[in-house]
Enzyme design. Sequence first.
Site, short mmCIF file in Angstrom:
data_model
loop_
_atom_site.label_atom_id
_atom_site.label_comp_id
_atom_site.label_asym_id
_atom_site.label_seq_id
_atom_site.Cartn_x
_atom_site.Cartn_y
_atom_site.Cartn_z
N SER A 54 5.14 8.61 1.43
CA SER A 54 4.55 7.86 0.44
C SER A 54 3.87 6.80 1.32
O SER A 54 3.12 6.00 0.71
CB SER A 54 5.42 7.31 -0.78
N ARG A 63 0.78 -1.08 -0.14
CA ARG A 63 -0.03 0.02 -0.07
C ARG A 63 0.79 1.19 0.24
O ARG A 63 0.30 2.58 -0.11
CB ARG A 63 -0.85 0.00 1.08
N ASN A 64 2.10 1.13 -0.02
CA ASN A 64 2.91 2.41 0.13
C ASN A 64 2.78 2.90 -1.42
O ASN A 64 2.89 2.24 -2.58
CB ASN A 64 4.37 1.81 0.05
N ALA A 65 2.66 4.01 -1.59
CA ALA A 65 2.50 4.77 -3.00
C ALA A 65 3.82 5.17 -3.62
O ALA A 65 3.71 5.81 -4.81
CB ALA A 65 1.47 6.16 -2.75
#
Length: 165
Positions: free
Chosen positions: A140, A41-43
Amino acid sequence: MTLRQKSSFNAVFDAHSRILILGSLPGDASLNAGHYYAHPRNAFWPIISQLIAIDLTPLPFAERYPLIQQYGIALWDVVQQASRVGSLDTAIQTPQFNPLDAWCRAQPQLQLVAFNGQAAAKYGSKLIPGYIEQVVLPSSSPAHTLNVSHKTEAWLTTLRPYLTT
């Protein structure tokens, strides 16, 4: 959870690196995977994919790093080693720092240090030589709840002028 000693990865860079993106210290998902920004889920990777117009997300990490290097992007962390329970930056204890000043001075082409979030900037801003521009980008991390579109816009606007293509 138990307080554990955690260490950052080696820097990802080459002789053409113009942008250094600094995180604080890899989270547990990244440490377990052995790669930068491995939490699903890190952007970070979706944002960088938009920045360079190549979808990096389906690629193995070993293929992602050389692609970002083609655009002058380097990755590293401010904290070389620290004790921490879990992955939150607020839980970092007794940090020891990477030799950022010496590393930056050895990279004459480096133009920008972009901190991935406030914690990286808090720890790292004093470790960067004063002649190199610094900017703090929205983290992020999924723990930073700012809308991903806002994160992406901030990253793209800031980093695009420094890309090599």
